[in-house]
Structures are given as C-alpha cells and as structure tokens.
Scaffold this motif. Structure first.
Motif, PDB file in Angstrom:
ATOM      1  N   THR A   5       3.397  10.670  -9.329  1.00  0.00           N
ATOM      2  CA  THR A   5       2.868  10.870 -10.678  1.00  0.00           C
ATOM      3  C   THR A   5       1.694  11.839 -10.746  1.00  0.00           C
ATOM      4  O   THR A   5       1.401  12.373 -11.819  1.00  0.00           O
ATOM      5  CB  THR A   5       2.416   9.525 -11.264  1.00  0.00           C
ATOM      6  OG1 THR A   5       1.424   8.944 -10.422  1.00  0.00           O
ATOM      7  CG2 THR A   5       3.598   8.562 -11.385  1.00  0.00           C
ATOM      8  N   SER A   6       0.985  12.102  -9.634  1.00  0.00           N
ATOM      9  CA  SER A   6      -0.212  12.941  -9.642  1.00  0.00           C
ATOM     10  C   SER A   6       0.153  14.408  -9.862  1.00  0.00           C
ATOM     11  O   SER A   6       1.147  14.919  -9.335  1.00  0.00           O
ATOM     12  CB  SER A   6      -0.984  12.801  -8.335  1.00  0.00           C
ATOM     13  OG  SER A   6      -2.108  13.665  -8.345  1.00  0.00           O
ATOM     14  N   THR A   7      -0.710  15.103 -10.643  1.00  0.00           N
ATOM     15  CA  THR A   7      -0.542  16.535 -10.876  1.00  0.00           C
ATOM     16  C   THR A   7      -1.462  17.371  -9.970  1.00  0.00           C
ATOM     17  O   THR A   7      -1.502  18.582 -10.083  1.00  0.00           O
ATOM     18  CB  THR A   7      -0.855  16.873 -12.337  1.00  0.00           C
ATOM     19  OG1 THR A   7      -2.190  16.492 -12.643  1.00  0.00           O
ATOM     20  CG2 THR A   7       0.122  16.149 -13.270  1.00  0.00           C
TER      21      THR A   7
ATOM     22  N   GLU B 110       0.835  -1.209   0.000  1.00  0.00           N
ATOM     23  CA  GLU B 110       0.000   0.000   0.000  1.00  0.00           C
ATOM     24  C   GLU B 110       0.867   1.255   0.000  1.00  0.00           C
ATOM     25  O   GLU B 110       0.589   2.226  -0.727  1.00  0.00           O
ATOM     26  CB  GLU B 110      -0.947  -0.003   1.202  1.00  0.00           C
ATOM     27  CG  GLU B 110      -2.060  -1.022   1.099  1.00  0.00           C
ATOM     28  CD  GLU B 110      -2.879  -1.126   2.389  1.00  0.00           C
ATOM     29  OE1 GLU B 110      -4.065  -1.487   2.309  1.00  0.00           O
ATOM     30  OE2 GLU B 110      -2.306  -0.848   3.479  1.00  0.00           O
ATOM     31  N   ARG B 111       1.904   1.217   0.808  1.00  0.00           N
ATOM     32  CA  ARG B 111       2.779   2.390   0.861  1.00  0.00           C
ATOM     33  C   ARG B 111       3.420   2.652  -0.507  1.00  0.00           C
ATOM     34  O   ARG B 111       3.530   3.802  -0.956  1.00  0.00           O
ATOM     35  CB  ARG B 111       3.848   2.205   1.930  1.00  0.00           C
ATOM     36  CG  ARG B 111       4.826   3.381   2.029  1.00  0.00           C
ATOM     37  CD  ARG B 111       5.748   3.214   3.212  1.00  0.00           C
ATOM     38  NE  ARG B 111       5.010   3.331   4.471  1.00  0.00           N
ATOM     39  CZ  ARG B 111       4.693   4.500   5.030  1.00  0.00           C
ATOM     40  NH1 ARG B 111       5.021   5.639   4.436  1.00  0.00           N
ATOM     41  NH2 ARG B 111       4.035   4.510   6.166  1.00  0.00           N
ATOM     42  N   GLU B 112       3.835   1.579  -1.179  1.00  0.00           N
ATOM     43  CA  GLU B 112       4.457   1.738  -2.489  1.00  0.00           C
ATOM     44  C   GLU B 112       3.494   2.363  -3.482  1.00  0.00           C
ATOM     45  O   GLU B 112       3.858   3.237  -4.274  1.00  0.00           O
ATOM     46  CB  GLU B 112       4.945   0.378  -2.999  1.00  0.00           C
ATOM     47  CG  GLU B 112       5.631   0.451  -4.355  1.00  0.00           C
ATOM     48  CD  GLU B 112       6.082  -0.915  -4.856  1.00  0.00           C
ATOM     49  OE1 GLU B 112       6.484  -1.006  -6.029  1.00  0.00           O
ATOM     50  OE2 GLU B 112       6.011  -1.897  -4.065  1.00  0.00           O
ATOM     51  N   LEU B 113       2.212   1.934  -3.435  1.00  0.00           N
ATOM     52  CA  LEU B 113       1.204   2.484  -4.340  1.00  0.00           C
ATOM     53  C   LEU B 113       0.943   3.967  -4.059  1.00  0.00           C
ATOM     54  O   LEU B 113       0.831   4.775  -4.995  1.00  0.00           O
ATOM     55  CB  LEU B 113      -0.091   1.682  -4.239  1.00  0.00           C
ATOM     56  CG  LEU B 113      -0.059   0.260  -4.823  1.00  0.00           C
ATOM     57  CD1 LEU B 113      -1.329  -0.495  -4.454  1.00  0.00           C
ATOM     58  CD2 LEU B 113       0.109   0.328  -6.346  1.00  0.00           C
ATOM     59  N   TRP B 114       0.846   4.323  -2.789  1.00  0.00           N
ATOM     60  CA  TRP B 114       0.626   5.733  -2.441  1.00  0.00           C
ATOM     61  C   TRP B 114       1.832   6.579  -2.861  1.00  0.00           C
ATOM     62  O   TRP B 114       1.662   7.723  -3.341  1.00  0.00           O
ATOM     63  CB  TRP B 114       0.384   5.883  -0.931  1.00  0.00           C
ATOM     64  CG  TRP B 114      -0.991   5.477  -0.467  1.00  0.00           C
ATOM     65  CD1 TRP B 114      -1.307   4.411   0.294  1.00  0.00           C
ATOM     66  CD2 TRP B 114      -2.223   6.135  -0.762  1.00  0.00           C
ATOM     67  NE1 TRP B 114      -2.663   4.344   0.516  1.00  0.00           N
ATOM     68  CE2 TRP B 114      -3.262   5.406  -0.131  1.00  0.00           C
ATOM     69  CE3 TRP B 114      -2.558   7.257  -1.509  1.00  0.00           C
ATOM     70  CZ2 TRP B 114      -4.607   5.761  -0.216  1.00  0.00           C
ATOM     71  CZ3 TRP B 114      -3.912   7.629  -1.590  1.00  0.00           C
ATOM     72  CH2 TRP B 114      -4.915   6.889  -0.951  1.00  0.00           C
ATOM     73  N   GLU B 115       3.011   6.040  -2.716  1.00  0.00           N
ATOM     74  CA  GLU B 115       4.203   6.800  -3.113  1.00  0.00           C
ATOM     75  C   GLU B 115       4.254   6.987  -4.629  1.00  0.00           C
ATOM     76  O   GLU B 115       4.628   8.069  -5.114  1.00  0.00           O
ATOM     77  CB  GLU B 115       5.463   6.076  -2.610  1.00  0.00           C
ATOM     78  CG  GLU B 115       5.644   6.166  -1.108  1.00  0.00           C
ATOM     79  CD  GLU B 115       6.797   5.310  -0.601  1.00  0.00           C
ATOM     80  OE1 GLU B 115       7.282   4.448  -1.379  1.00  0.00           O
ATOM     81  OE2 GLU B 115       7.195   5.479   0.566  1.00  0.00           O
TER      82      GLU B 115
END
Length: 312
Positions: free
Chosen positions: A305-307, A295-300
């Motif tokens: 990548t999010s703008t 989960e931490r990897e996905l949030w990171e």
C-alpha cells in the motif's frame, strides 16, 4: 694505557692559532646548542656538551693549552699514544677546589690527571656562559603515559598513579584538570630521577592518553555516538535515551528521520567548563532479523500500500 687523541681545536671549530676570545665565543655558541636543559634525554647532545666543556677548559687556560700543544705535530693523524711524558702528576682546580673523578675523558686524565667531581662529592655542571660551575647537576626528567577514560577526563580531579621508576615503583597523587586534551603533559616538579651528588631531582612529565571507549568516538573536543532506531520510530518520530559522559538524556527524534541523520547536543562533549565540545548523535535504523507470521503480514501489507520510493 693507550688512549685516542682528542682534537680540542676541532671540537670547538677553531684553528690552532685562535685567541682566547675566539675560543670563548666558539664555546658559548656550542654550549647553548648542546646544553642538557635544551636537549632532555639526548645522550648524544650530553656527550657533545661534555666534550666541548673539556676542550674549553684546556684551551682557555694558557698553561693547560701549552701542555696540550706539546703533544707534537702528529695531532692531525689522531694516533694512539701513551701517557704524556711529564704530565702524569699534573693536577688543577676549579673555583679554588681540587677536583678528580670521571666527567672528563681518558685522554684528558692522561695529560692532566684531573676530572669533574669535587672532593666533597658535588658534581660540577658545565656553564654555557663560561667555564664550569660548582653547583650539583640536576637529575634527569622522566616521561610516562597516564591513561584516562573519557569520563575521568570530563570529571578531572585527583588520582593516585603508580609508576615503575628506575629505582622502583612510585605512587603519586595527581591532580588532573577537567577536559585535558589527549597528548597533553602534566609536569610534576622534582618527581623525576634523583640527581647525582645531591642535586635537584628532575621532573616527571605525564602524557595524557585517552583510552578507547565502548560508545564514544573522539574528534577534538567533540564526541560522537550512534543510536539505533526501530523503523517505525524513524518514520513516526520518538523520544529515545541517548548516552552522555554524565549519564543518559532523552533525545526527540522528528518523524521521517532517515538512517545516518545527526543530532547535536551542545556542551555534552569534552573540554573545560567554560568551553565544552558537543555530542554528535547519529541515528541508525535497525530492522528485525526474524519476523513472526503476523509481523510479516503487516510488512507485506505496508509494502503493497505504501507510495514511498526509496530509490526515487
């Protein structure tokens, strides 16, 4: 027995030379002001009402007034005095009935030897439009609280209520109107205190009190609640269960709903069937307190990548 002088003229607000008509007018004005029916539960008004009736009963009658005035010029000092000479055995009647008892003051009894109860036990009630009436007095009204849950308020209907009354517990069946407002009163005729002398009992007033609710907050006829969303539900949209007073319903959350956004469910609040309030649902985004390594990897990765700029 020494008793305090009562200035009947002062009680009625008239001078010692007042005519019977002046006395009657003054009495009627005060009787309307202090009548027990207009001052329920007010002990001070009740005592005042008794005093002005006592004063009127004496001053409206030429013979009683003459005896009263014979107390002498020292009436202004409010002095103590013993039972009046020559008045010990004076008795009189109301409406043709001999009376005796405790409705009048010791001062009154020391002069006239009278009172306010008939030999038959009926208690004489003051009449604000003239003299005394021989009808028994009405019992006192009683007020109590009736706590209700919001679900009970919404449904309405019959309820058994047990109250601690002055003469012991009393269980009553109460019909609660659906949607009744907080603070409203229900009147149960004849369920108050019994009347002395066999008169009509008083009434019981039940004041509605909403009990605190675990999910809802009340705002008049509207109610409010909070619903938690996962971050991805808020971003992508979702269908989530929402509580109402009648059970859960499904609420569609549009994509991109921020925390604090409110949704209105019309007719799901409080009130009557013809006019019910609304349920206002506020969404609150919750985040996990602990994360797995995946989960931490996905949030990171999302953060990288999010703008999206939360503080733009």
């Amino acid at each position: 027995m020494a008793v305090s002088y009562k200035d009947y003229y002062k009680l009625l607000g008239v001078d010692r030379g007042a005519t019977v008509e002046d006395i009657s007018k003054a009495y009627k004005k005060l009787a309307r002001k202090y009548h027990p029916d207009l001052n329920p539960g007010n002990k001070e008004a009740e005592e005042k009402f008794k005093e002005i009736n006592e004063a009127h009963e004496v001053l409206k009658d030429p013979e009683k007034r003459k005896l009263y005035d014979q107390l002498g010029p020292d009436w202004q000092n409010g002095q103590q005095f013993q039972n009046g000479q020559g008045f010990e055995n004076m008795h009189f009647n109301f409406n043709g009935q001999d009376v005796n008892g405790s409705d009048f003051s010791d001062f009154f009894e020391s002069i006239f030897g009278g009172g306010g109860r008939s030999a038959r036990g009926a208690q004489f009630g003051p009449d604000p439009f003239g003299g005394f009436s021989s009808r028994p007095r009405r019992g006192r009204d009683v007020e109590a609280e009736l706590p209700l849950t919001l679900e009970e308020v919404m449904r309405g209907g019959k309820r058994n209520v047990t109250l601690q009354m002055p003469h012991g517990p009393k269980t009553l069946e109460v019909n609660v109107p659906a949607g009744i407002r907080d603070g409203a009163k229900l009147r149960l005729s004849g369920q108050g205190d019994p009347a002395p002398g066999g008169g009509t009992p008083g009434d019981l007033f039940l004041r509605i009190r909403y009990q605190p609710h675990a999910r809802f907050r009340v705002d008049g006829e509207n109610i409010h609640c909070d619903v938690a969303l996962a971050p991805w539900e808020a971003v992508l949209g979702a269908k989530v269960p929402v509580p109402t007073l009648e059970g859960e319903v499904e609420l569609t959350i549009p994509a991109g709903s921020s925390s604090g956004r409110k949704f209105r469910l019309r007719g799901k609040g409080l009130g009557t069937a013809a006019k019910r309030g609304d349920l206002l649902v506020k969404v609150m985004i919750r985040v996990p307190a602990e994360l797995t390594s995946d989960e931490r990897e996905l949030w990171e990765r999302l953060a990288a990548t999010s703008t999206f700029k939360a503080r733009a």
